[in-house]
Design an enzyme around this catalytic site. Structure first.
Site, PDB file in Angstrom:
ATOM      1  N   GLN A 104       0.843  -1.206   0.000  1.00 18.10           N
ATOM      2  CA  GLN A 104       0.000   0.000   0.000  1.00 18.10           C
ATOM      3  C   GLN A 104       0.872   1.249   0.000  1.00 18.10           C
ATOM      4  OE1 GLN A 104      -3.389  -0.691   3.106  1.00 18.10           O
ATOM      5  NE2 GLN A 104      -1.728  -2.091   3.590  1.00 18.10           N
ATOM      6  N   HIS A 122      -1.644   1.461  -4.183  1.00 17.87           N
ATOM      7  CA  HIS A 122      -2.038   2.866  -4.014  1.00 17.87           C
ATOM      8  C   HIS A 122      -1.177   3.814  -4.849  1.00 17.87           C
ATOM      9  CE1 HIS A 122      -4.037   1.794   0.123  1.00 17.87           C
ATOM     10  NE2 HIS A 122      -4.743   1.398  -0.917  1.00 17.87           N
ATOM     11  N   CYS A 130      -2.111  13.704 -15.445  1.00 23.42           N
ATOM     12  CA  CYS A 130      -3.102  14.775 -15.555  1.00 23.42           C
ATOM     13  C   CYS A 130      -4.395  14.377 -14.853  1.00 23.42           C
ATOM     14  CB  CYS A 130      -3.379  15.084 -17.023  1.00 23.42           C
ATOM     15  SG  CYS A 130      -4.688  16.306 -17.230  1.00 23.42           S
ATOM     16  N   SER A 191      -2.451  -1.279   9.405  1.00 16.23           N
ATOM     17  CA  SER A 191      -3.548  -1.297  10.374  1.00 16.23           C
ATOM     18  C   SER A 191      -4.712  -2.125   9.849  1.00 16.23           C
ATOM     19  CB  SER A 191      -4.017   0.133  10.666  1.00 16.23           C
ATOM     20  OG  SER A 191      -4.431   0.749   9.466  1.00 16.23           O
ATOM     21  N   ASN A 215       3.423  -7.044  13.402  1.00 15.67           N
ATOM     22  CA  ASN A 215       2.954  -5.711  13.786  1.00 15.67           C
ATOM     23  C   ASN A 215       3.112  -5.582  15.303  1.00 15.67           C
ATOM     24  OD1 ASN A 215       1.349  -3.321  14.274  1.00 15.67           O
ATOM     25  ND2 ASN A 215       0.308  -3.712  12.332  1.00 15.67           N
TER      26      ASN A 215
HETATM   27  P1  OAD Z   1      -1.471   2.874   9.063  1.00 15.61           P
HETATM   28  O1  OAD Z   1      -0.803   4.119   9.531  1.00 15.61           O
HETATM   29  O2  OAD Z   1      -2.945   2.830   9.073  1.00 15.61           O
HETATM   30  O3  OAD Z   1      -0.968   1.638   9.941  1.00 15.61           O
HETATM   31  C1  OAD Z   1       0.401   1.473  10.219  1.00 15.61           C
HETATM   32  C2  OAD Z   1       0.550   0.164  10.972  1.00 15.61           C
HETATM   33  O4  OAD Z   1       1.947  -0.084  11.121  1.00 15.61           O
HETATM   34  C3  OAD Z   1      -0.047   0.148  12.368  1.00 15.61           C
HETATM   35  O5  OAD Z   1      -0.834  -1.026  12.534  1.00 15.61           O
HETATM   36  C4  OAD Z   1       1.171   0.125  13.307  1.00 15.61           C
HETATM   37  O6  OAD Z   1       0.941  -0.641  14.496  1.00 15.61           O
HETATM   38  C5  OAD Z   1       2.187  -0.566  12.426  1.00 15.61           C
HETATM   39  N1  OAD Z   1       3.583  -0.232  12.723  1.00 15.61           N
HETATM   40  C6  OAD Z   1       4.102   0.918  13.208  1.00 15.61           C
HETATM   41  N2  OAD Z   1       5.432   0.825  13.311  1.00 15.61           N
HETATM   42  C7  OAD Z   1       5.778  -0.407  12.871  1.00 15.61           C
HETATM   43  C8  OAD Z   1       7.027  -1.089  12.706  1.00 15.61           C
HETATM   44  N3  OAD Z   1       8.184  -0.531  13.025  1.00 15.61           N
HETATM   45  N4  OAD Z   1       6.987  -2.364  12.212  1.00 15.61           N
HETATM   46  C9  OAD Z   1       5.799  -2.958  11.885  1.00 15.61           C
HETATM   47  N5  OAD Z   1       4.612  -2.339  12.012  1.00 15.61           N
HETATM   48  C10 OAD Z   1       4.598  -1.092  12.499  1.00 15.61           C
HETATM   49  O7  OAD Z   1      -0.864   2.555   7.608  1.00 15.61           O
HETATM   50  P2  OAD Z   1      -1.471   1.630   6.477  1.00 15.61           P
HETATM   51  O8  OAD Z   1      -2.138   0.431   7.036  1.00 15.61           O
HETATM   52  O9  OAD Z   1      -0.394   1.435   5.463  1.00 15.61           O
HETATM   53  O10 OAD Z   1      -3.707   5.209   1.757  1.00 15.61           O
HETATM   54  O11 OAD Z   1      -2.565   2.577   5.852  1.00 15.61           O
HETATM   55  C11 OAD Z   1      -3.280   2.155   4.738  1.00 15.61           C
HETATM   56  C12 OAD Z   1      -3.561   3.311   3.826  1.00 15.61           C
HETATM   57  O12 OAD Z   1      -4.181   4.368   4.556  1.00 15.61           O
HETATM   58  C13 OAD Z   1      -2.342   3.966   3.223  1.00 15.61           C
HETATM   59  O13 OAD Z   1      -1.854   3.307   2.072  1.00 15.61           O
HETATM   60  C14 OAD Z   1      -2.826   5.325   2.883  1.00 15.61           C
HETATM   61  C15 OAD Z   1      -3.598   5.632   4.143  1.00 15.61           C
HETATM   62  O14 OAD Z   1      -4.606   6.555   4.023  1.00 15.61           O
HETATM   63  C16 OAD Z   1      -3.714   6.140   0.830  1.00 15.61           C
HETATM   64  O15 OAD Z   1      -3.025   7.140   0.884  1.00 15.61           O
HETATM   65  C17 OAD Z   1      -4.641   5.835  -0.303  1.00 15.61           C
END
Ligand code: OAD
Length: 254
Positions: A104, A122, A130, A191, A215
């Site tokens: 993602q 993503h 554009c 997450s 995680n």
């Molecule tokens: P999140 O910020 O929602 O989640 C990050 C996750 O990483 C959490 O569950 C943390 O516990 C975990 N975490 C933090 N530090 C860590 C580490 N050192 N090792 C392992 N895990 C760790 O990010 P995403 O799930 O990627 O979308 O979010 C999904 C989407 O929401 C993104 O791609 C973005 C956002 O809005 C778009 O921009 C379209």
């Protein structure tokens, strides 16, 4: 870390013998590189409003603000490096006959670490297109305001998926097929709250994959995972990949 004590014998067997391994990563895998996550206490969405910065409405109502925020995020990437988690996943690709990394993340740190078979759900921060006609844009850009499309005059935007937008259909279809066929599905640093990405581990689980979560914090996937490794990715993944390499050279793959 002593992973052999955390993982059951059936999980270890799958890690030893599986031909098809898939991984879904989220922002947590880049956290130890110094790239902010979204939903952690200090994450981007605790400081910024996604509807202003990551939606077409937000872009059209203030193109300069949105453009400048993405330029800032691009400049952050000029000063960070892949971390041991990214590098471990690149090594894992070489150990497994069929390996797909679904991410993602838009930071391209997996590719910089050497991963080759990467599906970007993503989009990515490197490219622009554009917002009106969709044409790719590769000319000069500056930090202050989005350029205009030479073909149609529309505003140029970063090639990331915003809220309310569809994921690239071919990439999503490919990722769903990979999830259905995977024997091991690893979920790292997400997450698992944003769909359709968050559905992929569930598709894999329903199709019989062994689901492993890395995680430090619980997620909605934790309760169905066959194994959860409550550790930072930069610590857990090098250990996990080292274990897989050992398993495959000693007891596996005749
Ligand atoms: P999140 O910020 O929602 O989640 C990050 C996750 O990483 C959490 O569950 C943390 O516990 C975990 N975490 C933090 N530090 C860590 C580490 N050192 N090792 C392992 N895990 C760790 O990010 P995403 O799930 O990627 O979308 O979010 C999904 C989407 O929401 C993104 O791609 C973005 C956002 O809005 C778009 O921009 C379209």
């Amino acid at each position: 870390m002593e992973l052999k004590q955390i993982l059951s014998s059936s999980v270890l067997a799958r890690l030893t013998l599986s031909q098809r391994v898939a991984v879904l990563t989220g922002a947590g895998v880049s956290a130890e590189s110094g790239v902010a996550t979204f939903r952690d206490p200090n994450g981007l969405w605790s400081r910024f409003r996604p509807e202003e910065l990551a939606s077409m409405d937000g872009f059209l109502s203030n193109p300069e603000r949105v453009w400048q925020w993405y330029q800032h995020r691009r400049h952050v990437l000029d000063h960070v490096e892949p971390n041991p988690a990214h590098r471990a996943l690149a090594q894992l690709e070489a150990l497994v006959p069929e390996f797909t990394l679904i991410t993602q993340n838009v930071d391209r740190l997996h590719q910089r670490a050497g991963s080759r078979n990467v599906l970007e759900l993503h989009g990515n921060l490197e490219e622009n297109h554009c917002s009106r006609c969709g044409a790719p844009y590769e000319d000069e850009i500056n930090d202050d305001q989005p350029p205009r499309c030479p073909a149609c005059g529309g505003l140029i935007r970063p090639s990331v998926v915003w809220f309310g937008e569809l994921l690239p259909a071919d990439v999503l279809l490919h990722a769903e097929r990979v999830a259905r066929c995977a024997e091991v599905f690893l979920v790292v640093g997400t997450s698992a709250e944003v769909y359709p990405a968050a559905a992929l581990p569930r598709i894999a689980w329903e199709s019989g994959a062994t689901l492993i979560e890395v995680n430090p914090s619980p997620t909605p996937l934790s309760e169905i995972a066959h194994a959860t490794i409550r550790e930072k990715a930069g610590i857990a993944l090098p250990a996990l990949v080292q274990l897989i390499a050992q398993l495959r050279t000693t007891d596996g793959m005749e």
